[in-house]
Design an enzyme around this catalytic site. Structure first.
Site, PDB file in Angstrom:
ATOM      1  N   ASP A  51       1.055  -1.633   0.042  1.00  0.00           N
ATOM      2  CA  ASP A  51      -0.350  -0.038   0.075  1.00  0.00           C
ATOM      3  C   ASP A  51       1.482   1.112   0.371  1.00  0.00           C
ATOM      4  OD1 ASP A  51       0.609  -0.398   2.316  1.00  0.00           O
ATOM      5  OD2 ASP A  51      -0.593  -0.338   3.528  1.00  0.00           O
ATOM      6  N   SER A  52       2.420   0.611  -0.373  1.00  0.00           N
ATOM      7  CA  SER A  52       3.885   2.131  -0.127  1.00  0.00           C
ATOM      8  C   SER A  52       2.919   2.752  -1.573  1.00  0.00           C
ATOM      9  CB  SER A  52       4.664   1.819   0.344  1.00  0.00           C
ATOM     10  OG  SER A  52       4.543   0.343  -0.597  1.00  0.00           O
ATOM     11  N   ASP A  90      -1.050  -6.067  -0.097  1.00  0.00           N
ATOM     12  CA  ASP A  90      -1.350  -5.665   0.583  1.00  0.00           C
ATOM     13  C   ASP A  90      -3.043  -5.062   0.947  1.00  0.00           C
ATOM     14  OD1 ASP A  90       0.459  -4.662   2.789  1.00  0.00           O
ATOM     15  OD2 ASP A  90       1.126  -2.872   1.727  1.00  0.00           O
ATOM     16  N   LYS A 120      -1.223  -9.489   2.691  1.00  0.00           N
ATOM     17  CA  LYS A 120      -0.718  -8.883   4.381  1.00  0.00           C
ATOM     18  C   LYS A 120      -1.403  -7.952   4.434  1.00  0.00           C
ATOM     19  CE  LYS A 120       3.324  -6.424   3.524  1.00  0.00           C
ATOM     20  NZ  LYS A 120       2.744  -4.963   4.968  1.00  0.00           N
ATOM     21  N   GLU A 122      -1.551  -5.379   8.429  1.00  0.00           N
ATOM     22  CA  GLU A 122      -0.828  -4.548   9.611  1.00  0.00           C
ATOM     23  C   GLU A 122      -1.270  -5.309  11.086  1.00  0.00           C
ATOM     24  OE1 GLU A 122      -0.239  -0.316   9.201  1.00  0.00           O
ATOM     25  OE2 GLU A 122       1.120  -1.167   7.224  1.00  0.00           O
ATOM     26  N   GLU A 189       8.935  -4.109  10.484  1.00  0.00           N
ATOM     27  CA  GLU A 189       9.659  -2.791   9.741  1.00  0.00           C
ATOM     28  C   GLU A 189       9.861  -2.171  11.400  1.00  0.00           C
ATOM     29  OE1 GLU A 189       6.944  -0.924   7.183  1.00  0.00           O
ATOM     30  OE2 GLU A 189       7.678   0.549   7.298  1.00  0.00           O
TER      31      GLU A 189
HETATM   32  O1  KIV Z   1       4.025  -0.966   1.790  1.00  0.00           O
HETATM   33  C1  KIV Z   1       4.777  -1.667   1.859  1.00  0.00           C
HETATM   34  O2  KIV Z   1       5.737  -1.556   0.788  1.00  0.00           O
HETATM   35  C2  KIV Z   1       5.360  -2.172   2.500  1.00  0.00           C
HETATM   36  C3  KIV Z   1       6.844  -3.015   3.226  1.00  0.00           C
HETATM   37  C4  KIV Z   1       7.097  -1.264   3.547  1.00  0.00           C
HETATM   38  C5  KIV Z   1       6.802  -4.114   3.910  1.00  0.00           C
HETATM   39  O3  KIV Z   1       4.158  -3.117   3.613  1.00  0.00           O
END
Ligand code: KIV
Length: 271
Positions: A51-52, A90, A120, A122, A189
């Site tokens: 989600d980056s 994510d 994934k 959090e 992280e």
């Molecule tokens: O969203 C992302 O890129 C991440 C990584 C930094 C692990 O969760």
């Protein structure tokens, strides 16, 4: 890579074997077809459609605004470029917290519409019910502890997490919970290297670090950061493998100059 080469697809089981054999896992983010195709050809083990994307693709300050449909667009594009790597997506903010039925619906939508192999999310204990429900549908889940950017407004800052004993103890406990629930791996992280090493030694599932030192089973970086596309972000843990920002600037500058001077297109570059 030859198109006929037989490819051994990376699965969650392969990652588990890698941990057992002490082979380090290399993971990178990708958000589009072309980049995914290149890093898959390089034989990256795991591609995270993170989600980056909210930051590096859409230009937001945080990961909060990106939607499930945005993530599905990126993930489907990535999957079309991948033959070997495990693709993990994510679950974006607001699609799994506090409502395990919604979490399952979000994960199913991702699996149906993207061709990815896992999701994934959090958090630890507080998202246990969501994880359990997603796993009950046979969808592999990767956990994410330590600095969890979707909670930025709770933390108030992106500094290193779990420096204090209390938080470190809770993180270790959460890691144990994620393993017990059935997560196939976790990301840690921005936490102290010593704590990450302890978590890695405690868990049987692979632990992938970002800003968590060398003692984890693998590493992950955001592709825009490691290629130097993104110049503003330079935390201590980031190793830059290229300066694409300057390379692109130079190439585009040359193109502009060639167009303006009427050098491009030349005789061979026309019909
Ligand atoms: O969203 C992302 O890129 C991440 C990584 C930094 C692990 O969760």
């Amino acid at each position: 890579m030859s198109v006929n080469k037989i490819v051994r697809k990376v699965t969650t089981h392969v990652l588990q074997e890698m941990k057992l054999h002490g082979d380090k896992i290399a993971m990178l983010t990708a958000y589009d077809f072309s980049m995914a195709r290149i890093i898959d050809e390089a034989e990256i083990d795991v591609i995270l459609v993170g989600d980056s994307a909210s930051n590096v693709m859409a230009g937001y300050d945080t990961t909060l605004p990106i939607t499930l449909d945005n993530m599905i667009y990126h993930a489907a594009s990535v999957s079309r470029g991948v033959r070997r790597a495990l693709v993990v997506v994510d679950l974006p903010f607001g699609t799994y917290q506090g409502n395990s039925r919604e979490a399952l619906a979000s994960a199913i939508k991702i699996m149906k519409e993207t061709g990815a192999s896992a999701v994934k999310l959090e958090g630890g204990q507080q998202v246990a019910e969501s994880i359990e429900r997603i796993l009950s549908a046979g969808i592999p889940v990767m956990g994410h502890l330590g600095l969890t950017p979707q909670s930025i407004h709770k933390f108030g800052t992106y500094v290193v997490r779990a420096r204090e004993e209390d938080e470190a103890r809770r993180l270790l406990e959460d890691a144990r919970i994620l393993e017990k629930l059935g997560c196939f791996a976790i990301v840690l992280e921005k936490i102290p290297a010593k704590l990450a090493e302890e978590v890695t030694g405690t868990l049987k599932i692979p632990v992938i670090g970002i800003g968590a030192g060398p003692g984890t089973d693998g590493q992950v970086l955001v592709i825009h950061d490691m290629l130097g596309i993104n110049q503003e972000f330079s935390p201590r843990f980031l190793r830059r493998y290229h300066n694409l920002h300057d390379e692109i600037l130079k190439a585009v500058g040359q193109y502009i100059s060639d167009v303006r001077s009427k050098d491009f297109p030349n005789e061979k570059e026309q019909y």
